[in-house]
Design an enzyme around this catalytic site. Structure first.
Site, PDB file in Angstrom:
ATOM      1  N   ARG A  15       0.832  -1.207   0.000  1.00 60.13           N
ATOM      2  CA  ARG A  15       0.000   0.000   0.000  1.00 60.13           C
ATOM      3  C   ARG A  15       0.869   1.261   0.000  1.00 60.13           C
ATOM      4  O   ARG A  15       2.070   1.196   0.199  1.00 60.13           O
ATOM      5  CB  ARG A  15      -0.904   0.006   1.252  1.00 60.13           C
ATOM      6  CG  ARG A  15      -2.002  -1.011   1.215  1.00 60.13           C
ATOM      7  CD  ARG A  15      -2.736  -1.139   2.537  1.00 60.13           C
ATOM      8  NE  ARG A  15      -1.986  -1.879   3.523  1.00 60.13           N
ATOM      9  CZ  ARG A  15      -2.405  -2.144   4.762  1.00 60.13           C
ATOM     10  NH1 ARG A  15      -3.574  -1.711   5.161  1.00 60.13           N
ATOM     11  NH2 ARG A  15      -1.659  -2.836   5.603  1.00 60.13           N
ATOM     12  N   LYS A  75       1.942   1.609   7.335  1.00 59.95           N
ATOM     13  CA  LYS A  75       2.295   0.755   8.474  1.00 59.95           C
ATOM     14  C   LYS A  75       3.145   1.509   9.485  1.00 59.95           C
ATOM     15  O   LYS A  75       3.691   2.579   9.208  1.00 59.95           O
ATOM     16  CB  LYS A  75       3.071  -0.485   7.994  1.00 59.95           C
ATOM     17  CG  LYS A  75       2.251  -1.451   7.170  1.00 59.95           C
ATOM     18  CD  LYS A  75       0.959  -1.870   7.850  1.00 59.95           C
ATOM     19  CE  LYS A  75       1.158  -2.816   9.015  1.00 59.95           C
ATOM     20  NZ  LYS A  75      -0.136  -3.207   9.633  1.00 59.95           N
ATOM     21  N   TYR A  94      -0.725   4.038  10.715  1.00 58.61           N
ATOM     22  CA  TYR A  94      -1.050   3.045  11.745  1.00 58.61           C
ATOM     23  C   TYR A  94       0.195   2.862  12.604  1.00 58.61           C
ATOM     24  O   TYR A  94       1.301   2.713  12.062  1.00 58.61           O
ATOM     25  CB  TYR A  94      -1.394   1.688  11.106  1.00 58.61           C
ATOM     26  CG  TYR A  94      -2.734   1.642  10.414  1.00 58.61           C
ATOM     27  CD1 TYR A  94      -3.911   1.829  11.132  1.00 58.61           C
ATOM     28  CD2 TYR A  94      -2.834   1.377   9.052  1.00 58.61           C
ATOM     29  CE1 TYR A  94      -5.149   1.780  10.503  1.00 58.61           C
ATOM     30  CE2 TYR A  94      -4.073   1.320   8.420  1.00 58.61           C
ATOM     31  CZ  TYR A  94      -5.221   1.521   9.153  1.00 58.61           C
ATOM     32  OH  TYR A  94      -6.442   1.468   8.539  1.00 58.61           O
ATOM     33  N   HIS A  96      -0.209   1.048  16.150  1.00 57.68           N
ATOM     34  CA  HIS A  96      -0.421  -0.114  17.042  1.00 57.68           C
ATOM     35  C   HIS A  96       0.657  -0.165  18.124  1.00 57.68           C
ATOM     36  O   HIS A  96       1.330  -1.189  18.304  1.00 57.68           O
ATOM     37  CB  HIS A  96      -0.467  -1.417  16.230  1.00 57.68           C
ATOM     38  CG  HIS A  96      -1.636  -1.478  15.270  1.00 57.68           C
ATOM     39  ND1 HIS A  96      -2.937  -1.633  15.703  1.00 57.68           N
ATOM     40  CD2 HIS A  96      -1.705  -1.359  13.925  1.00 57.68           C
ATOM     41  CE1 HIS A  96      -3.745  -1.630  14.663  1.00 57.68           C
ATOM     42  NE2 HIS A  96      -3.035  -1.448  13.575  1.00 57.68           N
ATOM     43  N   GLU A 118      -5.441   4.281  13.998  1.00 59.31           N
ATOM     44  CA  GLU A 118      -6.316   3.342  14.714  1.00 59.31           C
ATOM     45  C   GLU A 118      -6.911   3.911  15.995  1.00 59.31           C
ATOM     46  O   GLU A 118      -7.797   3.273  16.574  1.00 59.31           O
ATOM     47  CB  GLU A 118      -5.575   2.030  15.014  1.00 59.31           C
ATOM     48  CG  GLU A 118      -4.496   2.088  16.083  1.00 59.31           C
ATOM     49  CD  GLU A 118      -3.137   2.547  15.551  1.00 59.31           C
ATOM     50  OE1 GLU A 118      -3.050   2.971  14.386  1.00 59.31           O
ATOM     51  OE2 GLU A 118      -2.160   2.479  16.332  1.00 59.31           O
ATOM     52  N   ASP A 274      -3.947  -9.872  14.835  1.00 58.83           N
ATOM     53  CA  ASP A 274      -3.207  -8.639  15.156  1.00 58.83           C
ATOM     54  C   ASP A 274      -3.445  -8.183  16.593  1.00 58.83           C
ATOM     55  O   ASP A 274      -2.710  -7.353  17.119  1.00 58.83           O
ATOM     56  CB  ASP A 274      -3.535  -7.509  14.156  1.00 58.83           C
ATOM     57  CG  ASP A 274      -5.007  -7.151  14.137  1.00 58.83           C
ATOM     58  OD1 ASP A 274      -5.838  -7.944  14.645  1.00 58.83           O
ATOM     59  OD2 ASP A 274      -5.335  -6.071  13.618  1.00 58.83           O
TER      60      ASP A 274
HETATM   61  N1  LIG Z   1      -5.313  -9.543  10.238  1.00 52.66           N
HETATM   62  C1  LIG Z   1      -5.596  -8.396   9.630  1.00 52.66           C
HETATM   63  O1  LIG Z   1      -5.002  -8.039   8.617  1.00 52.66           O
HETATM   64  C2  LIG Z   1      -6.694  -7.514  10.158  1.00 52.66           C
HETATM   65  C3  LIG Z   1      -7.237  -6.463   9.387  1.00 52.66           C
HETATM   66  C4  LIG Z   1      -8.299  -5.708   9.899  1.00 52.66           C
HETATM   67  C5  LIG Z   1      -8.790  -5.997  11.179  1.00 52.66           C
HETATM   68  N2  LIG Z   1      -8.210  -7.014  11.914  1.00 52.66           N
HETATM   69  C6  LIG Z   1      -8.698  -7.394  13.253  1.00 52.66           C
HETATM   70  O2  LIG Z   1      -9.945  -8.069  13.175  1.00 52.66           O
HETATM   71  C7  LIG Z   1     -10.566  -8.006  14.470  1.00 52.66           C
HETATM   72  C8  LIG Z   1     -12.028  -7.603  14.324  1.00 52.66           C
HETATM   73  O3  LIG Z   1     -12.094  -6.250  13.880  1.00 52.66           O
HETATM   74  P1  LIG Z   1     -13.491  -5.510  13.645  1.00 52.66           P
HETATM   75  O4  LIG Z   1     -13.161  -4.214  12.968  1.00 52.66           O
HETATM   76  O5  LIG Z   1     -14.464  -6.428  13.027  1.00 52.66           O
HETATM   77  O6  LIG Z   1     -13.933  -5.211  15.142  1.00 52.66           O
HETATM   78  P2  LIG Z   1     -15.427  -4.786  15.609  1.00 52.66           P
HETATM   79  O7  LIG Z   1     -15.254  -4.077  16.910  1.00 52.66           O
HETATM   80  O8  LIG Z   1     -16.168  -4.131  14.512  1.00 52.66           O
HETATM   81  O9  LIG Z   1     -16.141  -6.203  15.863  1.00 52.66           O
HETATM   82  C9  LIG Z   1     -15.751  -7.093  16.862  1.00 52.66           C
HETATM   83  C10 LIG Z   1     -16.976  -7.888  17.282  1.00 52.66           C
HETATM   84  O10 LIG Z   1     -16.525  -8.930  18.176  1.00 52.66           O
HETATM   85  C11 LIG Z   1     -17.598  -9.137  19.078  1.00 52.66           C
HETATM   86  N3  LIG Z   1     -17.137  -9.944  20.206  1.00 52.66           N
HETATM   87  C12 LIG Z   1     -16.428  -9.579  21.297  1.00 52.66           C
HETATM   88  N4  LIG Z   1     -16.247 -10.639  22.110  1.00 52.66           N
HETATM   89  C13 LIG Z   1     -16.849 -11.699  21.494  1.00 52.66           C
HETATM   90  C14 LIG Z   1     -17.027 -13.080  21.833  1.00 52.66           C
HETATM   91  N5  LIG Z   1     -16.563 -13.583  22.976  1.00 52.66           N
HETATM   92  N6  LIG Z   1     -17.714 -13.874  20.966  1.00 52.66           N
HETATM   93  C15 LIG Z   1     -18.202 -13.374  19.817  1.00 52.66           C
HETATM   94  N7  LIG Z   1     -18.102 -12.079  19.461  1.00 52.66           N
HETATM   95  C16 LIG Z   1     -17.433 -11.260  20.289  1.00 52.66           C
HETATM   96  C17 LIG Z   1     -18.035  -7.714  19.440  1.00 52.66           C
HETATM   97  O11 LIG Z   1     -19.312  -7.696  20.049  1.00 52.66           O
HETATM   98  C18 LIG Z   1     -18.007  -7.051  18.057  1.00 52.66           C
HETATM   99  O12 LIG Z   1     -19.275  -7.113  17.405  1.00 52.66           O
HETATM  100  C19 LIG Z   1      -9.721  -6.994  15.260  1.00 52.66           C
HETATM  101  O13 LIG Z   1      -8.810  -7.681  16.077  1.00 52.66           O
HETATM  102  C20 LIG Z   1      -8.973  -6.234  14.189  1.00 52.66           C
HETATM  103  O14 LIG Z   1      -7.781  -5.636  14.669  1.00 52.66           O
HETATM  104  C21 LIG Z   1      -7.191  -7.753  11.421  1.00 52.66           C
END
Ligand SMILES: NC(=O)c1ccc[n+]([C@@H]2O[C@H](COP(=O)([O-])OP(=O)(O)OC[C@H]3O[C@@H](n4cnc5c(N)ncnc54)[C@H](O)[C@@H]3O)[C@@H](O)[C@H]2O)c1
Length: 370
Positions: A15, A75, A94, A96, A118, A274
């Site tokens: 990116r 990043k 970002y 973190h 973030e 992450d």
């Molecule tokens: N790996 C990657 O490249 C990448 C990219 C973007 C986001 N992410 C990660 O993905 C994850 C989710 O992000 P998001 O934007 O969807 O967050 P979000 O806050 O929109 O959604 C998270 C959801 O998890 C639910 N939750 C919490 N505890 C729970 C449980 N015990 N059981 C079921 N659901 C539960 C919450 O109620 C919420 O609806 C984050 O950790 C974010 O950092 C990773």
């Protein structure tokens, strides 16, 4: 102001922090824009497009960091970049910080004003808070999680040999999504669109009510608790980890013992990696080596999934960041923070002082009231 955009140096990162249109708007506002040579190529944007927008191309990262009053990137700064940061310089990217002590200490020592995508906030319905500069990347990661999961279910990729959508006369695959936030919702749309049977779990009942209204008929919403998780793990071909508790480590929802309940060759995509991951056996992987197998279950745990689709991700990210880049260049971080309380938490540190409490807590540091 001189706005500098370096090439990303983190591995497998394609990116860039600013599109040619962003360069054009900054130049129109009276700023000077420096783009590092070939910085946009990974996302499909050429130096000529930036030049046509009024930017100047600079050969080296040193040339960009040395001249710019404000750096815009994607990043967190890597060690070689931290050395180039300086007091009085605004760095918008970002970070973190909670996940990196050396990064935090290095940036504090530089004295630069670190403004993290973030931690910029916005009000959300129901008195909640959203993170608008994180949302676009979660949208990308959610959609990509199903695309990748479908691929790794193929037999040559060591999966079960399942076509997620099935075909006439053959049942579709079963997809379990843990967490119905931005990632989970986008994953559910994608999996449902392919024709899979989708089960979406969350602990937020209001969210489940909303999702059950807007999702197609092949998505079932279920309250998230360990018995339900175990029940659906047994029948799932693809499991997607998409939980988040704001500013905390992800809750552990799938243990190593649970893997034995799953079908051999099933795939887990732990998008929440992450934040530490919600599967006990998950550990961060990269795009060059994205999967590994534990107890016959394929694990995909890439920590920067959006990097793989650099063009889409750059466009999605900069759609959200550009208005802030323009405001920051016009007003500077502290004036903007005085005017807009939702922007204030984005300033994590300045002049060697740390303002972000969770980051201070994570690393045993002192926070200075902003
Ligand atoms: N790996 C990657 O490249 C990448 C990219 C973007 C986001 N992410 C990660 O993905 C994850 C989710 O992000 P998001 O934007 O969807 O967050 P979000 O806050 O929109 O959604 C998270 C959801 O998890 C639910 N939750 C919490 N505890 C729970 C449980 N015990 N059981 C079921 N659901 C539960 C919450 O109620 C919420 O609806 C984050 O950790 C974010 O950092 C990773």
């Amino acid at each position: 102001m001189i706005v500098g955009v370096p090439s990303e140096v983190k591995s497998d990162e394609y990116r860039i922090g600013l599109l040619p249109v962003g360069a054009e708007l900054l130049v129109k506002d009276g700023h000077k824009v420096l783009i590092q040579k070939n910085g946009g190529v990974g996302s499909g944007f050429t130096d000529d497009q930036y030049i046509a927008a009024g930017a100047e191309i600079v050969d080296t990262a040193e040339g960009i960091w040395g001249a710019a009053d404000m750096i815009v990137k994607v990043k967190e700064p890597q060690p070689q970049e931290i050395k180039l940061m300086r007091r009085g310089q605004q760095v918008f990217t970002y970070f973190h910080f909670a996940a990196g002590k050396d990064l935090t200490l290095g940036c504090l020592e530089s004295g630069a004003c670190c403004i993290a995508y973030e931690t910029l906030e916005a009000p959300a319905p129901g008195g909640k808070i959203s993170l608008p500069l994180l949302t676009p990347m979660s949208e990308v990661a959610g959609k990509l999680s199903v695309q990748q999961g479908a691929k790794y279910l193929e037999r040559p990729q060591e999966g079960r040999g399942i076509l997620l959508g099935g075909v006439p006369g053959v049942e579709p695959g079963e997809v379990l999504i843990l967490g119905g936030g931005v990632v989970g919702t986008n994953a559910a749309w994608m999996a449902a669109g392919l024709g899979a049977n989708v089960t979406l779990l969350d602990i937020d009942l209001d969210r489940l009510r909303y999702l059950s209204e807007v999702m197609p008929a092949n998505v079932t919403t279920i309250y998230s608790e360990i018995h339900a998780i175990r029940k659906y793990l047994e029948i799932s071909d693809l499991v997607i980890g998409a939980v988040l508790i704001h500013a905390a480590k992800a809750p552990m929802l799938v243990t190593r013992n649970d893997l034995r309940r799953m079908k051999p060759g099933a795939v887990i995509v732990d998008v929440a990696i992450d934040q530490g991951g919600c599967v006990e056996t998950a550990k961060p992987t990269t795009h060059s080596n994205p999967t590994y197998i534990v107890d016959d279950i394929v694990h995909y745990c890439v920590a920067n999934m959006p990097g793989a689709v650099g063009r889409t991700s750059t466009q999605a990210l900069t759609n959200a960041t550009l208005p802030w880049v323009l405001k920051l260049a016009r007003e500077g971080a502290h004036r903007l923070a005085d005017e807009d309380r939702w922007f204030r938490p984005a300033i994590n540190m300045d002049g060697g002082a740390l303002f972000n409490e969770p980051v201070a807590e994570a690393h045993g540091l002192q926070v200075v009231p902003a």
